[in-house]
Design a protein around this motif. Structure first.
Motif, short mmCIF file in Angstrom:
data_model
loop_
_atom_site.label_atom_id
_atom_site.label_comp_id
_atom_site.label_asym_id
_atom_site.label_seq_id
_atom_site.Cartn_x
_atom_site.Cartn_y
_atom_site.Cartn_z
N HIS A 134 0.85 -1.20 0.00
CA HIS A 134 0.00 0.00 0.00
C HIS A 134 0.88 1.25 0.00
O HIS A 134 1.73 1.42 0.87
CB HIS A 134 -0.91 -0.01 1.23
N LEU A 135 0.66 2.14 -0.97
CA LEU A 135 1.41 3.39 -1.07
C LEU A 135 0.54 4.55 -0.61
O LEU A 135 -0.59 4.71 -1.06
CB LEU A 135 1.88 3.64 -2.50
N ARG A 136 1.11 5.37 0.28
CA ARG A 136 0.43 6.57 0.75
C ARG A 136 1.39 7.75 0.65
O ARG A 136 2.54 7.67 1.08
CB ARG A 136 -0.03 6.41 2.21
N ILE A 137 0.90 8.85 0.08
CA ILE A 137 1.67 10.09 0.01
C ILE A 137 0.86 11.19 0.68
O ILE A 137 -0.32 11.39 0.35
CB ILE A 137 2.01 10.48 -1.44
N PHE A 138 1.50 11.89 1.63
CA PHE A 138 0.82 12.92 2.40
C PHE A 138 1.48 14.27 2.19
O PHE A 138 2.68 14.36 1.90
CB PHE A 138 0.86 12.60 3.91
N GLU A 139 0.71 15.31 2.40
CA GLU A 139 1.28 16.65 2.54
C GLU A 139 1.73 16.81 3.99
O GLU A 139 1.05 16.32 4.91
CB GLU A 139 0.22 17.69 2.20
N TRP A 140 2.87 17.45 4.18
CA TRP A 140 3.39 17.61 5.55
C TRP A 140 3.41 19.09 5.91
O TRP A 140 3.81 19.91 5.10
CB TRP A 140 4.81 17.02 5.64
N PRO A 141 2.96 19.45 7.14
CA PRO A 141 2.60 18.57 8.26
C PRO A 141 1.09 18.30 8.40
O PRO A 141 0.68 17.70 9.39
CB PRO A 141 3.11 19.37 9.46
N SER A 142 0.30 18.75 7.44
CA SER A 142 -1.15 18.59 7.58
C SER A 142 -1.60 17.14 7.46
O SER A 142 -2.69 16.78 7.93
CB SER A 142 -1.87 19.43 6.52
N LEU A 143 -0.76 16.29 6.83
CA LEU A 143 -1.08 14.88 6.57
C LEU A 143 -2.32 14.72 5.69
O LEU A 143 -3.02 13.71 5.75
CB LEU A 143 -1.26 14.10 7.88
N GLN A 144 -2.57 15.73 4.86
CA GLN A 144 -3.61 15.59 3.85
C GLN A 144 -3.16 14.56 2.82
O GLN A 144 -2.03 14.59 2.34
CB GLN A 144 -3.85 16.94 3.17
N VAL A 145 -4.04 13.65 2.47
CA VAL A 145 -3.69 12.57 1.56
C VAL A 145 -3.60 13.10 0.13
O VAL A 145 -4.56 13.68 -0.40
CB VAL A 145 -4.72 11.42 1.63
N LEU A 146 -2.42 12.91 -0.50
CA LEU A 146 -2.22 13.32 -1.88
C LEU A 146 -2.36 12.15 -2.85
O LEU A 146 -2.76 12.34 -4.00
CB LEU A 146 -0.82 13.95 -2.04
N LEU A 147 -2.03 10.96 -2.38
CA LEU A 147 -2.15 9.75 -3.21
C LEU A 147 -2.35 8.56 -2.30
O LEU A 147 -1.64 8.41 -1.29
CB LEU A 147 -0.92 9.57 -4.09
N ASP A 148 -3.30 7.70 -2.65
CA ASP A 148 -3.57 6.49 -1.88
C ASP A 148 -3.77 5.35 -2.86
O ASP A 148 -4.77 5.29 -3.55
CB ASP A 148 -4.82 6.69 -1.02
N GLN A 149 -2.77 4.44 -2.90
CA GLN A 149 -2.79 3.34 -3.87
C GLN A 149 -2.61 2.02 -3.13
O GLN A 149 -1.50 1.63 -2.78
CB GLN A 149 -1.67 3.52 -4.90
N PRO A 150 -3.71 1.30 -2.85
CA PRO A 150 -3.60 0.07 -2.04
C PRO A 150 -2.76 -1.02 -2.69
O PRO A 150 -2.11 -1.78 -1.98
CB PRO A 150 -5.07 -0.37 -1.90
N LYS A 151 -2.76 -1.14 -4.01
CA LYS A 151 -2.05 -2.22 -4.67
C LYS A 151 -0.92 -1.68 -5.56
O LYS A 151 -0.76 -2.09 -6.70
CB LYS A 151 -3.01 -3.06 -5.51
N ALA A 152 -0.13 -0.77 -5.00
CA ALA A 152 0.96 -0.19 -5.79
C ALA A 152 2.02 -1.24 -6.11
O ALA A 152 2.54 -1.28 -7.23
CB ALA A 152 1.60 0.97 -5.02
N HIS A 153 2.33 -2.10 -5.16
CA HIS A 153 3.29 -3.20 -5.33
C HIS A 153 2.82 -4.37 -4.47
O HIS A 153 1.93 -4.23 -3.63
CB HIS A 153 4.70 -2.78 -4.90
N SER A 154 3.49 -5.50 -4.68
CA SER A 154 3.24 -6.62 -3.77
C SER A 154 3.83 -6.33 -2.40
O SER A 154 3.25 -6.64 -1.36
CB SER A 154 3.83 -7.91 -4.34
N SER A 155 5.03 -5.72 -2.38
CA SER A 155 5.68 -5.26 -1.16
C SER A 155 6.78 -4.29 -1.55
O SER A 155 7.46 -4.50 -2.55
CB SER A 155 6.27 -6.43 -0.36
#
Length: 407
Positions: free
Chosen positions: A158-179
């Motif tokens: 699961h890939l998550r990209i946040f804005e810092w420091p607000s932690l607003q979600v910029l990208l949420d990809q559950p199956k970006a890779h196997s690991s």
């Protein structure tokens, strides 16, 4: 209590390390946010955060210890500053480049740690990362160069990209890779490169919150680690590529995402990869404990440290902010700091000043020769003729011969 380093010299490379098993650790990083300070004792100082396994608990898991270390460049020594116990061993670590703090991933999720202004004490922050508390272990954590973005790649892919420091979600990809295996932001924070243990390497467009490209690879190749260029002029992505037990560094042009080529630097597989803050050098560590520092412009090895970890696999490697030292980690042989010979770059004004000095020196030598050497001119001498000609005989009279003929 301060602990003195041992001294080694391998192939003209000076290397300092702690004593055997003095600081055995699982991961470590330089504490960023400012350049090494100038202490009261006249020594350049930087700080390191080291996470290491502790005693085994009743449930079979191990506790952990977070150690804050002070590194003195001139005495070449590591000193323990502060210790913070933890119930779980950290999986990965990301230090904010502006000095906001450190994020560590554990088996259940992530925690945010802060240091005091003097970098003498580490504590759990009052800021709670609510969106990252129960997301499971994160294999990779990374801040962007300007500290405005933060990425986490989980063991579940699961890939998550946040804005810092607000932690607003910029990208949420559950199956970006196997690991996940590695993550890195581009210098302008527009792209994120990610690699996996058994799948392709991908590039993500953070602004569009979507995958942008999949890096090409030959059959049987795996792309392990990735680092974007840092100098701001050459838009490259460096990746370590392994095939048949042999690893090389390959380069992609990030304007076209076309592979430009690759080169082998170590006989053993690369197990750790880093780039200096100014982008001039790459560092690679091998499964046999060897380290090579590569000049990016020439793509040649500038320094080599053989058996830096005495044959043990190197799991992470990182340049100090000033580029004068390299931090490397192996679970068997602890965290080690290897000093790097510092070579200054010639500035344009320094080159011009050198040329001007050479011209002035030439004029001075000419004048000395003219004043003190008779044999140098070797003119035929008459009875009343001086030993050497006047300066006008060489430089010419102010009035030309043509002007004299007019009269």
């Amino acid at each position: 209590m301060a602990r003195r380093s041992r001294y080694h010299n391998n192939n003209n490379q000076t290397m300092y390390s702690t004593d055997h098993n003095e600081f055995p650790g699982t991961l470590a990083s330089w504490i960023a946010g400012s350049k090494p300070s100038h202490g009261n004792d006249g020594d350049d100082i930087a700080h390191i955060l080291l996470g290491k396994a502790g005693e085994q608990r009743e449930d079979g898991r191990r506790t952990a210890i977070l150690q804050l270390l002070r590194y003195n460049f001139k005495p070449d020594s590591l000193t323990e500053v502060n210790v913070l116990p933890e119930k779980d061993v950290p999986v990965s670590m990301a230090v904010h480049p502006g000095g906001d703090g450190v994020i560590l991933s554990f088996s259940q999720g992530c925690k945010f740690f802060e240091l005091d202004s003097g970098k003498s004490k580490l504590k759990v922050s009052d800021i709670v990362l609510s969106s990252m508390q129960d997301i499971g272990p994160q294999k990779c954590l990374a801040f962007s160069a300007d500290g405005s973005k933060f990425a986490a790649g989980g063991e579940d892919g699961h890939l998550r990209i946040f804005e810092w420091p607000s932690l607003q979600v910029l990208l949420d990809q559950p199956k970006a890779h196997s690991s996940f295996k590695d993550l890195d932001f581009s210098l302008d924070s527009a792209f994120l490169a990610s690699t996996s243990n058994d799948g392709p390497a991908r590039v993500w467009d953070i602004i569009k919150a979507a995958p942008l490209a999949t890096l090409t690879r030959d059959q049987g190749e795996s792309i392990d680690f990735c680092r974007f260029s840092r100098d701001g002029t050459k838009p490259f992505l460096f990746c370590t590529v392994t095939k048949g037990g042999k690893t090389r560094i390959a380069v992609w042009d990030i304007t076209t995402w076309r592979k430009l080529g690759g080169k082998k630097f170590l006989d053993n597989p690369i197990s750790a990869f880093g780039i200096s803050r100014n982008g001039k050098f790459l560092a690679i560590g091998s499964t046999k404990g060897d380290i090579s520092i590569i000049d990016v412009q020439k793509m040649q090895v500038q320094h080599s440290i053989k058996r830096a970890h005495f044959g043990a696999v190197i799991t992470s490697i990182e340049f100090a902010s000033n580029g004068r030292a390299l931090l490397s980690v192996s679970p068997e042989w602890a965290a080690r700091v290897n000093t790097i010979p510092y070579e200054r770059d010639w500035k344009d004004w320094q080159i011009y000043l050198l040329l001007l000095a050479m011209v002035l020196l030439s004029v001075i030598l000419f004048y000395i020769f003219f004043e003190h050497s008779d044999s140098f001119w070797n003119f035929p001498l008459g009875r009343e003729q001086p030993a050497r000609p006047p300066i006008e005989a060489i430089l010419g009279d102010r009035v030309s011969s043509d002007d004299q003929n007019i009269w």
